[in-house]
Scaffold this motif. Structure first.
Motif, PDB file in Angstrom:
ATOM      1  N   CYS A  69       0.733  -1.247   0.025  1.00 52.31           N
ATOM      2  CA  CYS A  69      -0.089   0.001   0.062  1.00 52.31           C
ATOM      3  C   CYS A  69       0.878   1.465  -0.117  1.00 52.31           C
ATOM      4  O   CYS A  69       0.482   2.436  -0.618  1.00 52.31           O
ATOM      5  CB  CYS A  69      -0.936   0.002   1.140  1.00 52.31           C
ATOM      6  SG  CYS A  69      -0.132  -0.119   2.760  1.00 52.31           S
ATOM      7  N   ILE A  70       1.999   1.249   0.434  1.00 55.14           N
ATOM      8  CA  ILE A  70       3.018   2.355   0.549  1.00 55.14           C
ATOM      9  C   ILE A  70       3.372   2.794  -0.814  1.00 55.14           C
ATOM     10  O   ILE A  70       3.237   3.949  -1.378  1.00 55.14           O
ATOM     11  CB  ILE A  70       4.007   2.078   1.710  1.00 55.14           C
ATOM     12  CG1 ILE A  70       3.462   1.976   3.159  1.00 55.14           C
ATOM     13  CG2 ILE A  70       5.069   3.212   1.376  1.00 55.14           C
ATOM     14  CD1 ILE A  70       4.764   1.562   4.146  1.00 55.14           C
ATOM     15  N   SER A  89      -4.715   7.082  -1.262  1.00 56.22           N
ATOM     16  CA  SER A  89      -4.471   5.999  -2.412  1.00 56.22           C
ATOM     17  C   SER A  89      -4.148   4.832  -1.484  1.00 56.22           C
ATOM     18  O   SER A  89      -4.702   3.758  -1.731  1.00 56.22           O
ATOM     19  CB  SER A  89      -3.592   6.410  -3.455  1.00 56.22           C
ATOM     20  OG  SER A  89      -4.288   7.685  -3.997  1.00 56.22           O
ATOM     21  N   GLY A  90      -3.333   4.967  -0.643  1.00 53.60           N
ATOM     22  CA  GLY A  90      -2.560   3.686   0.062  1.00 53.60           C
ATOM     23  C   GLY A  90      -3.802   3.119   1.152  1.00 53.60           C
ATOM     24  O   GLY A  90      -4.058   1.847   0.913  1.00 53.60           O
ATOM     25  N   ALA A  91      -4.625   4.176   1.466  1.00 48.57           N
ATOM     26  CA  ALA A  91      -5.798   3.526   2.641  1.00 48.57           C
ATOM     27  C   ALA A  91      -6.764   2.783   1.643  1.00 48.57           C
ATOM     28  O   ALA A  91      -7.154   1.889   2.179  1.00 48.57           O
ATOM     29  CB  ALA A  91      -6.167   4.548   3.236  1.00 48.57           C
ATOM     30  N   LEU A  92      -7.331   3.591   0.520  1.00 54.17           N
ATOM     31  CA  LEU A  92      -7.954   2.738  -0.304  1.00 54.17           C
ATOM     32  C   LEU A  92      -7.692   1.282  -0.821  1.00 54.17           C
ATOM     33  O   LEU A  92      -8.299   0.542  -0.750  1.00 54.17           O
ATOM     34  CB  LEU A  92      -8.334   3.647  -1.629  1.00 54.17           C
ATOM     35  CG  LEU A  92      -9.703   3.183  -2.463  1.00 54.17           C
ATOM     36  CD1 LEU A  92     -10.899   2.976  -1.552  1.00 54.17           C
ATOM     37  CD2 LEU A  92      -9.767   4.331  -3.315  1.00 54.17           C
ATOM     38  N   TYR A  93      -6.428   1.365  -1.145  1.00 52.58           N
ATOM     39  CA  TYR A  93      -5.898  -0.016  -1.530  1.00 52.58           C
ATOM     40  C   TYR A  93      -5.878  -0.978  -0.730  1.00 52.58           C
ATOM     41  O   TYR A  93      -6.220  -2.133  -0.699  1.00 52.58           O
ATOM     42  CB  TYR A  93      -4.353   0.350  -2.109  1.00 52.58           C
ATOM     43  CG  TYR A  93      -3.555  -0.800  -2.310  1.00 52.58           C
ATOM     44  CD1 TYR A  93      -3.449  -1.285  -3.890  1.00 52.58           C
ATOM     45  CD2 TYR A  93      -2.760  -1.726  -1.567  1.00 52.58           C
ATOM     46  CE1 TYR A  93      -2.512  -2.289  -4.365  1.00 52.58           C
ATOM     47  CE2 TYR A  93      -2.036  -2.759  -2.070  1.00 52.58           C
ATOM     48  CZ  TYR A  93      -2.049  -3.220  -3.365  1.00 52.58           C
ATOM     49  OH  TYR A  93      -1.314  -4.057  -3.904  1.00 52.58           O
ATOM     50  N   THR A  94      -5.702  -0.593   0.639  1.00 52.48           N
ATOM     51  CA  THR A  94      -5.369  -1.380   1.820  1.00 52.48           C
ATOM     52  C   THR A  94      -7.203  -1.924   2.315  1.00 52.48           C
ATOM     53  O   THR A  94      -7.008  -3.066   2.449  1.00 52.48           O
ATOM     54  CB  THR A  94      -4.945  -0.868   3.174  1.00 52.48           C
ATOM     55  OG1 THR A  94      -3.811  -0.287   2.744  1.00 52.48           O
ATOM     56  CG2 THR A  94      -4.867  -1.871   4.393  1.00 52.48           C
ATOM     57  N   LEU A  98      -8.156  -5.815   2.147  1.00 50.38           N
ATOM     58  CA  LEU A  98      -8.839  -6.308   3.177  1.00 50.38           C
ATOM     59  C   LEU A  98     -10.155  -6.684   2.926  1.00 50.38           C
ATOM     60  O   LEU A  98     -10.809  -7.800   3.343  1.00 50.38           O
ATOM     61  CB  LEU A  98      -8.965  -5.456   4.434  1.00 50.38           C
ATOM     62  CG  LEU A  98      -7.371  -5.172   4.916  1.00 50.38           C
ATOM     63  CD1 LEU A  98      -7.412  -4.300   5.966  1.00 50.38           C
ATOM     64  CD2 LEU A  98      -6.801  -6.263   5.383  1.00 50.38           C
ATOM     65  N   LEU A  99     -11.073  -5.886   2.330  1.00 50.07           N
ATOM     66  CA  LEU A  99     -12.356  -6.663   1.988  1.00 50.07           C
ATOM     67  C   LEU A  99     -12.579  -7.560   0.955  1.00 50.07           C
ATOM     68  O   LEU A  99     -13.651  -8.418   0.988  1.00 50.07           O
ATOM     69  CB  LEU A  99     -13.491  -5.208   1.859  1.00 50.07           C
ATOM     70  CG  LEU A  99     -13.426  -4.179   3.182  1.00 50.07           C
ATOM     71  CD1 LEU A  99     -14.203  -2.944   2.321  1.00 50.07           C
ATOM     72  CD2 LEU A  99     -14.074  -4.790   4.135  1.00 50.07           C
TER      73      LEU A  99
END
Length: 181
Positions: A69-70, A89-94, A98-99
């Motif tokens: 994600c970084i 963007s990294g948070a959305l990727y994560t 996860l989901l």
């Protein structure tokens, strides 16, 4: 007065993908020496490094393997030209990872966007296949490509533009203060 057909340079081979020319018939995309291009356009360029050249930048390879994600966030900020931050963007990727576990679908769109911005070939195979089969290698290749194009991905878009002496196009205009007491 008229040149013979034999004297003319042979046309590149047609790939069979029709394109409407607007003038009595179809023309076709032609295979260039380094990729596919429309007639009159430059051929697509090759990637500056291979997909599996991860050892060119071992530090980024380790970061990408442990926390992709970084790397994705850094790439997305540069490709989006600062309109989205690395963190968002990294948070959305994560969150997608996860989901659903299908973060490769999200990241392959950024690979396609990057290829369009820089005129790169879709190689070694389709963008979604590259990200599906080897997500860390694809992210590392994209990171190395942006790095070779002069970006320091750790700085982000705005700091890169300042470093290059350019004003980012995404910066809002300066506003003068209104009425004050």
């Amino acid at each position: 007065m008229y040149s013979k057909q034999e004297d003319a340079a042979p046309a590149p081979p047609a790939t069979g993908i029709p394109m409407n020319s607007g003038v009595g018939g179809n023309t076709y995309y032609h295979a260039g020496t380094t990729g596919f291009a429309l007639p009159g356009q430059a051929p697509l360029a090759a990637w500056s490094t291979g997909l599996c050249n991860c050892f060119d930048d071992c530090g980024n390879c380790c970061v990408t393997c442990l926390c992709p994600c970084i790397t994705f966030g850094q790439i997305a900020e540069i490709i989006d030209r600062g309109s989205t931050s690395c963190g968002a963007s990294g948070a959305l990727y994560t969150l997608i990872m996860l989901l659903t576990g299908c973060q490769c679908i999200y990241s392959c769109f950024y690979r396609a966007k990057m290829r369009a911005q820089y005129g790169l070939q879709e190689s070694p195979c389709a963008d979604c296949c590259v990200h599906w089969c080897c997500e860390p290698c694809a992210l590392c290749q994209e990171y190395r490509e942006l790095k070779k194009r002069g970006f320091d991905l750790k700085l982000g878009w705005h700091a890169n533009m300042e470093r290059q002496g350019r004003t980012p196009a995404t910066m809002p205009p300066l506003m003068h203060p209104g009425m004050t007491r």
